[in-house]
Write an enzyme that holds these catalytic residues in place. Structure first.
Site, PDB file in Angstrom:
ATOM      1  CB  SER A  67      -0.869   0.001   1.255  1.00 36.16           C
ATOM      2  OG  SER A  67      -0.053   0.286   2.371  1.00 36.16           O
ATOM      3  CE  LYS A  68      -0.668   6.738  -3.581  1.00 35.55           C
ATOM      4  NZ  LYS A  68      -1.503   7.801  -3.979  1.00 35.55           N
ATOM      5  NE  ARG A  69       0.598   2.299   7.062  1.00 35.53           N
ATOM      6  CZ  ARG A  69      -0.314   1.476   7.517  1.00 35.53           C
ATOM      7  NH1 ARG A  69      -1.456   1.913   7.935  1.00 35.53           N
ATOM      8  NH2 ARG A  69      -0.077   0.178   7.580  1.00 35.53           N
ATOM      9  CG  ASP A  70       2.672  -1.093   3.797  1.00 36.31           C
ATOM     10  OD1 ASP A  70       2.734  -0.661   4.950  1.00 36.31           O
ATOM     11  OD2 ASP A  70       1.792  -1.871   3.391  1.00 36.31           O
TER      12      ASP A  70
END
Ligand code: GLU
Length: 489
Positions: free
Chosen positions: A248-251
């Site tokens: 995901s974007k956060r990762d």
């Protein structure tokens, strides 16, 4: 060595480049370089609605930052120019005419309302709507305004060998008559990429697994065109750190240039991305781009998903940071983003900054982190701290008051006999006996000397050891700081 290898990276200009896209480009580039072949940068801009302004320069900048260089492509031209699909419409039209002439395509004769009626009927009869069930009995000439459809073959299932995944098959469901050229005159991805891969002599296609289910379509189109398909190399999915969900974007599924802004080195990014789904078959962890080119083998691309481990990325980056000579290290540091210091490492004492480089190499994993350290735990190298009496006395022992004071006084005496430029080793030789003597008395131990000394010099609980501090600050500045501490006591 197969000198005929031609690979391409063919992004759509729909936004920034994330790690997945960059890794595809990297593998295609490594494979071409390994075989002394060619690597092409083609831009697939046939879906004008999804296009995001500024994407093409952004893609180019991302690849250039990483040192992934193409032999032919949008900005540099080449034997198959142009490399922007929207500038190749006439070519797709020629191929479309060929398919029309050989009976493999037909102009879609239906208006929107006729299609709607056919769809409703299919729904009522509880069967899927397929264009192939409504092919016109007679084929009218194509003036280019109606969509042109591919007359899909009856055979649905195809099997093929993927160089990364092994034997694959797909196409249990009938391939419907997909569009080749849209009503706006633009080709679909299906037609355009195949025409280009044929024209450009592409031998190996690296791309994500979302294309596996469409491969029967591609293969049937190659057949209709009488062309040999390239080898397919399906990239492993990139998973989040838990190794389960998609990244995901956060990762980390963010713009690759954000990593540049955070102070990652391109060598580190390339090293890390190469190993994200590929392995050398040995224990080697660090690879220069040259070493990667030598070691790269398609058969070592894994079929299963690869977990994106940011801790690993940071440690790979630290490895490459540590290899930089001081001057280069400082250039990168300057270029890294503003921190509390205002990113103005240039305003700091340059001699001290140079001496701080080993400390930064020891501690920081990115240049942004190094910047933060200069304004945080290493700020004492550049500005004298404001001291707190309580902290100075933190290691005092109640039944022997005055230890901190006498320790600092002895250290002052010892330092006075040293030149201003000293190595941390020399400082250690001069000061350690004072701490050892305290150790021999028991109770407070060496800390009774080293703590107030380190705090007097740094004003911080977390800082480099006092010997290193003194060697960077010089004995004169160190003495002045210690005397200030003595004054407080
Ligand atoms: N333009 C396609 C994309 O960006 C390329 C897929 C391919 O490599 O064939 O997904």
């Amino acid at each position: 060595m197969n000198h005929n290898v031609v690979t391409r990276f063919a992004p759509s200009p729909t936004g920034f480049m994330h790690v997945g896209g960059v890794r595809t480009a990297l593998y295609a580039w490594l494979f071409a370089r390994k075989h002394d072949g060619r690597f092409i940068l083609r831009i697939e801009d046939t879906d004008k609605e999804r296009e995001v302004a500024g994407s093409i320069p952004h893609i180019i900048e991302s690849l250039k930052w990483l040192g992934i260089a193409w032999d032919e492509g949008v900005d540099i031209g080449g034997p198959h120019a142009p490399y922007l699909q929207s500038e190749r419409l006439a070519l797709y039209r020629t191929y479309a005419e060929k398919l029309l002439a050989s009976g493999h395509a037909y102009p879609d004769p239906y208006s929107e309302s006729e299609l709607e009626a056919l769809r409703t009927k299919a729904t009522e009869e509880k069967r899927p709507f397929l264009f192939r069930d409504h092919r016109p009995a007679t084929i009218s000439p194509w003036d280019g305004t109606a969509p042109l459809r591919f007359r899909a073959p009856r055979i649905a299932r195809y099997e093929w060998d993927d160089l990364a995944r092994g034997h694959l098959g797909a196409g249990e469901e009938a391939i419907d008559d997909f569009i080749l050229i849209k009503g706006d005159g633009y080709p679909t991805y299906n037609l355009a990429h195949i025409v280009d891969d044929i024209e450009m002599g592409v031998t190996h296609v690296m791309r994500g697994e979302e294309f596996i289910s469409s491969t029967p379509k591609f293969l049937s189109l190659y057949e209709a065109l009488g062309a040999t398909p390239p080898a397919f190399v399906t990239m492993p999915v990139i998973l989040g750190p838990d190794g389960k969900k998609k990244l995901s974007k956060r990762d980390g599924a963010k713009d690759i240039l954000d990593y540049r802004a955070e102070g990652y080195l391109p060598e580190a990014m390339v090293n890390f991305l190469a190993l994200l789904g590929w392995n050398p078959g040995t224990e080697q962890e660090f690879f220069s781009p040259e070493e990667l080119i030598q070691a790269f083998e398609l058969s070592h691309i894994q079929a299963s998903g690869a977990g994106f481990d940011e801790t690993k990325l940071r440690s790979v980056n630290q490895h490459w940071m540590r290899l930089l000579p001081t001057e280069e290290f400082l250039v990168h540091l300057e270029a890294s983003p503003p921190s509390a210091l205002g990113g103005e490492a240039s305003k700091l004492d340059q001699e001290k900054l140079k001496m701080a480089v080993p400390l930064l190499k020891d501690r920081a994993h990115t240049f942004a982190e190094a910047q933060d350290m200069l304004s945080g735990e290493l700020s004492c190298l550049f500005t004298a701290p404001v001291l707190d009496q309580g902290k100075l006395l933190q290691k005092e022992i109640s039944d022997r008051p005055g230890v901190a004071l006498s320790a600092l006084e002895s250290v002052c005496e010892a330092l006075k006999s040293l030149p201003t430029d000293v190595s941390s080793e020399e400082v250690k030789v001069a000061i350690m006996p004072i701490a050892d003597a305290e150790e021999a008395k028991g109770k407070g131990g060496r800390g009774a000397v080293l703590w107030p000394l380190r705090y007097a010099l740094s004003g911080q609980e977390k800082s480099p050891d006092p010997f290193t501090l003194i060697s960077i600050l010089g004995t004169a500045e160190s003495l002045s700081r210690i005397q200030k501490a003595i004054a407080i006591l």
